[in-house]
Design an enzyme around this catalytic site. Structure first.
Site, short mmCIF file in Angstrom:
data_model
loop_
_atom_site.label_atom_id
_atom_site.label_comp_id
_atom_site.label_asym_id
_atom_site.label_seq_id
_atom_site.Cartn_x
_atom_site.Cartn_y
_atom_site.Cartn_z
N SER A 17 0.94 -1.25 0.09
CA SER A 17 0.09 0.09 -0.04
C SER A 17 0.78 1.20 -0.03
CB SER A 17 -0.75 -0.09 1.21
OG SER A 17 -0.16 -0.17 2.44
N GLU A 19 0.92 5.57 0.93
CA GLU A 19 0.16 6.53 1.67
C GLU A 19 0.51 7.90 0.96
OE1 GLU A 19 0.47 6.48 5.97
OE2 GLU A 19 1.00 8.43 5.97
N THR A 50 -3.92 10.76 4.36
CA THR A 50 -3.58 11.23 5.61
C THR A 50 -4.55 12.35 5.88
OG1 THR A 50 -1.75 12.80 5.41
CG2 THR A 50 -1.14 10.72 5.76
N ALA A 53 -4.53 16.24 11.88
CA ALA A 53 -5.26 16.28 13.30
C ALA A 53 -6.22 17.39 13.36
CB ALA A 53 -4.38 15.96 14.57
N ASP A 110 -2.26 13.90 16.44
CA ASP A 110 -1.73 14.49 17.60
C ASP A 110 -2.39 16.14 17.90
OD1 ASP A 110 0.67 13.13 18.31
OD2 ASP A 110 1.23 13.46 16.15
N ALA A 124 -7.23 6.34 20.07
CA ALA A 124 -7.49 5.62 18.87
C ALA A 124 -8.62 4.41 19.09
CB ALA A 124 -6.38 5.41 18.18
N TYR A 146 3.77 1.14 16.69
CA TYR A 146 5.22 1.63 17.08
C TYR A 146 6.21 0.72 17.38
CZ TYR A 146 2.00 5.49 16.58
OH TYR A 146 1.10 6.50 16.04
N HIS A 150 5.73 4.45 20.91
CA HIS A 150 5.17 5.92 20.73
C HIS A 150 5.79 6.77 21.70
CE1 HIS A 150 2.02 9.08 20.91
NE2 HIS A 150 2.19 8.88 19.51
N LYS A 166 -6.08 -1.63 21.57
CA LYS A 166 -6.68 -0.93 20.41
C LYS A 166 -7.03 -2.19 19.15
CE LYS A 166 -3.59 1.59 18.13
NZ LYS A 166 -2.77 2.81 17.88
N GLN A 177 4.70 2.75 12.34
CA GLN A 177 5.38 3.94 12.22
C GLN A 177 6.77 3.50 11.42
OE1 GLN A 177 6.10 6.72 11.48
NE2 GLN A 177 5.29 7.82 13.45
N PHE A 217 11.46 14.75 10.88
CA PHE A 217 10.38 14.15 10.88
C PHE A 217 10.58 12.87 12.25
CE2 PHE A 217 8.61 13.51 6.37
CZ PHE A 217 7.96 14.72 6.44
N HIS A 267 3.89 -1.04 3.79
CA HIS A 267 3.17 0.21 3.44
C HIS A 267 4.20 1.16 3.41
CE1 HIS A 267 0.19 3.11 4.36
NE2 HIS A 267 0.70 3.85 4.83
P1 FAD Z 1 -3.07 5.98 20.30
O1 FAD Z 1 -3.29 4.45 19.73
O2 FAD Z 1 -4.28 6.57 20.88
O3 FAD Z 1 -1.82 6.13 21.16
C1 FAD Z 1 -1.50 7.43 21.61
C2 FAD Z 1 -0.68 7.47 22.72
O4 FAD Z 1 -1.56 7.29 24.04
C3 FAD Z 1 0.48 6.26 22.96
O5 FAD Z 1 1.49 6.81 23.48
C4 FAD Z 1 -0.35 5.20 23.80
O6 FAD Z 1 0.33 4.15 24.59
C5 FAD Z 1 -1.24 6.15 24.65
N1 FAD Z 1 -2.57 5.34 24.82
C6 FAD Z 1 -3.30 4.64 24.10
N2 FAD Z 1 -4.55 4.36 24.99
C7 FAD Z 1 -4.32 4.77 26.16
C8 FAD Z 1 -5.07 4.65 27.28
N3 FAD Z 1 -6.33 4.05 27.46
N4 FAD Z 1 -4.51 5.37 28.54
C9 FAD Z 1 -3.27 5.90 28.40
N5 FAD Z 1 -2.61 6.13 27.36
C10 FAD Z 1 -3.13 5.44 26.34
N6 FAD Z 1 -1.36 11.49 12.52
C11 FAD Z 1 -2.28 12.25 11.83
O7 FAD Z 1 -2.53 13.43 12.49
N7 FAD Z 1 -2.86 12.11 10.77
C12 FAD Z 1 -2.86 11.03 9.82
O8 FAD Z 1 -3.10 10.76 8.89
C13 FAD Z 1 -1.59 10.12 10.62
N8 FAD Z 1 -1.41 8.88 9.91
C14 FAD Z 1 -0.53 7.97 10.45
C15 FAD Z 1 -0.52 6.66 9.86
C16 FAD Z 1 0.20 5.89 10.40
C17 FAD Z 1 0.36 4.35 9.74
C18 FAD Z 1 1.05 6.06 11.61
C19 FAD Z 1 1.98 4.78 12.08
C20 FAD Z 1 0.81 7.20 12.34
C21 FAD Z 1 -0.01 8.07 11.65
N9 FAD Z 1 -0.36 9.32 12.09
C22 FAD Z 1 -1.16 10.32 11.70
C23 FAD Z 1 0.45 9.80 13.51
C24 FAD Z 1 -0.43 9.54 14.69
O9 FAD Z 1 -1.57 10.23 14.92
C25 FAD Z 1 0.29 9.71 16.04
O10 FAD Z 1 1.37 8.96 16.24
C26 FAD Z 1 -0.48 9.98 17.35
O11 FAD Z 1 0.53 10.43 18.39
C27 FAD Z 1 -0.82 8.75 17.87
O12 FAD Z 1 -1.96 8.20 17.21
P2 FAD Z 1 -2.47 6.60 17.45
O13 FAD Z 1 -3.56 6.27 16.69
O14 FAD Z 1 -1.34 5.69 17.42
O15 FAD Z 1 -2.83 6.85 19.21
#
Ligand code: FAD
Length: 286
Positions: A17, A19, A50, A53, A110, A124, A146, A150, A166, A177, A217, A267
């Site tokens: 895939s 991106e 993408t 945020a 973010d 998420a 990650y 993360h 998740k 990542q 980055f 990917h």
């Molecule tokens: P989560 O899975 O929610 O995790 C975020 C943080 O919170 C982690 O440290 C996790 O350990 C912690 N956490 C999770 N659940 C809990 C809980 N219940 N209690 C306490 N802590 C918790 N960003 C964008 O803005 N737009 C995009 O299109 C985009 N595309 C991406 C595509 C890929 C393949 C990747 C790997 C990243 C992408 N990102 C994008 C970046 C991503 O949004 C950031 O890395 C963001 O900081 C975390 O998103 P996540 O969905 O992994 O979050």
């Protein structure tokens, strides 16, 4: 290293895939169209787009996704939930569904600087659960993983637990990542498999084209550039061609190692350009 033996399996073929990010100008739209048409030869499972945020690119993401889908490819919009509301996500999902979109890359995102209200979703896993609640199995959901943890995780153990949580909320697959250390990926996969995760975990691959951009980055997203790679890239100075040539060798070798070690596919973070990613795919014999 310039001549990797391809370890591609039939399975891997199904999981390529690419991106993109949503272009901001008409010129960008045309460039992306061209990029897409060049990368289509590798028969990707989907092209993803993408999402800024806080919804900052919502219209651009939607436009790009619908154009891709309209051309007969599978398009996967990224959807980040931070700063959003249930109503806004409900409307967007309904719109995508109406247009025949069947995949979502579900993320927290973010918090953009200056944004005070984090909205109605914190992580998420809540978005994944919400999509499943509203749409059952209509969407195939990919989430982020990650291998080097993360950057905001409380600690490595908590990050793994959160990832498993998740996936258990209803994800079909994960995309990681990017990283340059294949062992980090294999360890991550082993750790989450040991906790019962069975979904495919597709490594995210970043081409190396511009050292200062990559370093920026990587600092932000917590991806490590190993010392040997950082020093070698730095030694090329402003020689962009040398950086690209070396980067192609390193990234091709990484992909080859990942596929040989059992990764279910790749990917690619294309940065909307076909050049480096296309060359890697060709060298891998995809
Ligand atoms: P989560 O899975 O929610 O995790 C975020 C943080 O919170 C982690 O440290 C996790 O350990 C912690 N956490 C999770 N659940 C809990 C809980 N219940 N209690 C306490 N802590 C918790 N960003 C964008 O803005 N737009 C995009 O299109 C985009 N595309 C991406 C595509 C890929 C393949 C990747 C790997 C990243 C992408 N990102 C994008 C970046 C991503 O949004 C950031 O890395 C963001 O900081 C975390 O998103 P996540 O969905 O992994 O979050």
């Amino acid at each position: 290293m310039t001549t990797p033996t391809s370890h591609l399996t039939t399975d891997a073929k199904r999981h390529i895939s690419f991106e993109f990010f949503p272009p901001k100008t008409q010129e960008g739209v045309e460039k992306l169209r061209n990029t897409r048409h060049q990368l289509a030869q590798f028969k990707p499972e989907f092209f993803s787009v993408t999402f800024g945020a806080g919804g900052t690119t919502q219209e651009g993401t939607r436009n790009a996704v619908l154009e891709i889908q309209g051309e007969g490819f599978n398009a996967a919009p990224h959807l980040s939930c931070i700063g959003s509301t249930r109503d806004a996500i409900t409307a967007l999902l309904a719109d995508y569904r109406e247009h025949g979109i069947r995949r979502i890359v579900a993320l927290r995102g973010d918090i953009p600087s200056g944004m005070v209200d984090v909205g109605e979703f914190r992580y998420a896993n809540e978005l994944v659960a919400f999509i499943r609640e509203q749409h059952g199995d209509w969407f195939r959901i990919e989430v982020a993983g990650y291998p080097e943890y993360h950057p905001q995780a409380q600690n490595a153990e908590a990050d793994i637990r959160n990832f498993v949580n998740k996936v258990n909320a209803g994800a079909n697959a994960a995309i990681t990542q990017y990283f340059f250390n294949a062992d980090a990926y294999f360890r991550f996969v082993d750790e989450v498999r040991a906790r019962g995760v069975t979904v495919p975990i597709v490594p995210g691959v970043m081409p190396i084209q511009n050292f200062s951009q990559l370093a920026r980055f990587s600092d932000t997203c917590g991806a490590e550039i190993p010392r040997w790679l950082r020093l070698r890239l730095a030694s090329f100075g402003d020689d962009a061609a040398a950086i690209r040539a070396y980067g192609l060798d390193v990234v091709t070798e990484l992909c080859d190692k990942l596929l040989a070690g059992g990764a279910p596919g790749l990917h690619f973070y294309t940065l909307n350009a076909a050049g480096a990613v296309g060359t890697v795919c060709q060298r891998l014999g995809l």
